[in-house]
Design a protein around this motif. Structure first.
Motif, PDB file in Angstrom:
ATOM      1  N   TYR A 163      21.348 -44.212  -0.893  1.00  0.00           N
ATOM      2  CA  TYR A 163      21.668 -43.812   0.843  1.00  0.00           C
ATOM      3  C   TYR A 163      21.858 -42.604   0.662  1.00  0.00           C
ATOM      4  CZ  TYR A 163      26.212 -46.281  -0.055  1.00  0.00           C
ATOM      5  OH  TYR A 163      27.126 -46.514  -0.226  1.00  0.00           O
ATOM      6  N   TYR A 164      22.873 -42.614  -0.674  1.00  0.00           N
ATOM      7  CA  TYR A 164      23.013 -41.340  -0.815  1.00  0.00           C
ATOM      8  C   TYR A 164      21.958 -39.925  -0.388  1.00  0.00           C
ATOM      9  CZ  TYR A 164      27.600 -42.620  -3.396  1.00  0.00           C
ATOM     10  OH  TYR A 164      28.543 -43.263  -3.233  1.00  0.00           O
ATOM     11  N   LYS A 165      20.895 -39.992  -1.275  1.00  0.00           N
ATOM     12  CA  LYS A 165      20.598 -39.516  -1.370  1.00  0.00           C
ATOM     13  C   LYS A 165      19.101 -39.724   0.147  1.00  0.00           C
ATOM     14  CE  LYS A 165      16.726 -37.519  -4.690  1.00  0.00           C
ATOM     15  NZ  LYS A 165      16.082 -37.729  -5.496  1.00  0.00           N
ATOM     16  N   ILE A 177      23.379 -34.523   7.016  1.00  0.00           N
ATOM     17  CA  ILE A 177      24.663 -34.376   6.218  1.00  0.00           C
ATOM     18  C   ILE A 177      24.528 -32.832   5.929  1.00  0.00           C
ATOM     19  CG2 ILE A 177      26.941 -34.513   4.806  1.00  0.00           C
ATOM     20  CD1 ILE A 177      26.305 -37.651   4.608  1.00  0.00           C
ATOM     21  N   LEU A 178      23.850 -32.341   5.265  1.00  0.00           N
ATOM     22  CA  LEU A 178      23.931 -30.824   4.475  1.00  0.00           C
ATOM     23  C   LEU A 178      22.956 -29.748   5.526  1.00  0.00           C
ATOM     24  CD1 LEU A 178      22.217 -31.268   1.382  1.00  0.00           C
ATOM     25  CD2 LEU A 178      24.228 -30.009   1.462  1.00  0.00           C
ATOM     26  N   PHE A 182      14.593 -31.446  -0.574  1.00  0.00           N
ATOM     27  CA  PHE A 182      15.540 -31.475  -1.628  1.00  0.00           C
ATOM     28  C   PHE A 182      15.408 -30.014  -1.842  1.00  0.00           C
ATOM     29  CE2 PHE A 182      16.609 -36.052  -0.830  1.00  0.00           C
ATOM     30  CZ  PHE A 182      18.470 -36.139  -1.079  1.00  0.00           C
ATOM     31  N   GLU A 183      14.154 -28.954  -2.297  1.00  0.00           N
ATOM     32  CA  GLU A 183      13.674 -28.137  -2.868  1.00  0.00           C
ATOM     33  C   GLU A 183      13.592 -26.815  -1.963  1.00  0.00           C
ATOM     34  OE1 GLU A 183      13.551 -27.739  -5.480  1.00  0.00           O
ATOM     35  OE2 GLU A 183      13.689 -30.289  -6.165  1.00  0.00           O
ATOM     36  N   VAL A 209      23.008 -28.115  -4.576  1.00  0.00           N
ATOM     37  CA  VAL A 209      24.151 -28.469  -4.035  1.00  0.00           C
ATOM     38  C   VAL A 209      23.944 -30.300  -4.188  1.00  0.00           C
ATOM     39  CG1 VAL A 209      25.515 -29.173  -1.819  1.00  0.00           C
ATOM     40  CG2 VAL A 209      24.177 -27.155  -2.821  1.00  0.00           C
ATOM     41  N   PHE A 210      23.535 -31.324  -4.472  1.00  0.00           N
ATOM     42  CA  PHE A 210      23.207 -33.127  -4.034  1.00  0.00           C
ATOM     43  C   PHE A 210      23.955 -33.425  -5.507  1.00  0.00           C
ATOM     44  CE2 PHE A 210      20.685 -36.615  -5.143  1.00  0.00           C
ATOM     45  CZ  PHE A 210      21.840 -37.642  -4.523  1.00  0.00           C
ATOM     46  N   ASP A 211      22.805 -32.457  -6.124  1.00  0.00           N
ATOM     47  CA  ASP A 211      23.077 -33.007  -7.758  1.00  0.00           C
ATOM     48  C   ASP A 211      24.489 -32.675  -8.559  1.00  0.00           C
ATOM     49  OD1 ASP A 211      21.350 -33.679  -7.906  1.00  0.00           O
ATOM     50  OD2 ASP A 211      20.508 -32.162  -9.444  1.00  0.00           O
ATOM     51  N   GLN A 212      25.296 -31.420  -7.589  1.00  0.00           N
ATOM     52  CA  GLN A 212      26.272 -30.577  -7.667  1.00  0.00           C
ATOM     53  C   GLN A 212      27.572 -32.303  -7.185  1.00  0.00           C
ATOM     54  OE1 GLN A 212      26.629 -26.771  -6.612  1.00  0.00           O
ATOM     55  NE2 GLN A 212      28.296 -26.948  -8.495  1.00  0.00           N
TER      56      GLN A 212
END
Length: 125
Positions: A31-33, A39-40, A60-61, A7-10
């Motif tokens: 800060y995005y990561k 947020i997710l 993330f996994e 989802v982050f990659d998208q």
């Protein structure tokens, strides 16, 4: 199952943080990561049916609890909107509008209505 990273990659593709070869840009704001998992967690909780207990997304996994369709179709727009809110309010608003639109369209289970109070017994069809 779709993971938080997918989802982050998208979302990174949506906000144009991707190289010509399709890789996520290494110079994207760190800060995005940093903010993405929190947020997710919030967005996923908002989209889950009340019958499913939410859980905190810590890596993330980690597979998401929402359906794959919701994870791939709805969550990237919500995440992109939240990540851009301080950098580009106009684009963030576009992504948020799209998120809201898609969120309303997510499929719900159709269940029969039970007449607990016997309201329809006196009605004629």
């Amino acid at each position: 199952m779709v993971t938080a990273k997918q989802v982050f990659d998208q979302a990174m593709v949506l906000i144009d943080e991707v190289l010509e070869n399709g890789d996520i840009a290494p110079d994207q704001p760190a800060y995005y990561k940093t903010k993405a998992l929190s947020i997710l967690t919030t967005l996923q909780t908002e989209l889950l049916p009340l019958s499913i207990n939410p859980e905190i997304i810590t890596e993330f996994e980690q597979p998401l609890l929402v359906t794959d369709r919701v994870a791939l179709e709805v969550l990237p727009y919500g995440l992109a909107a939240h990540l851009l809110i301080t950098d580009d309010i106009t684009t963030a608003a576009f992504f948020n509008d799209r998120y809201d639109e898609l969120k309303k369209r997510k499929q719900s289970a159709i269940i029969p209505i039970v007449d607990k109070y016997n309201v329809t017994s006196g009605m004629r069809g």
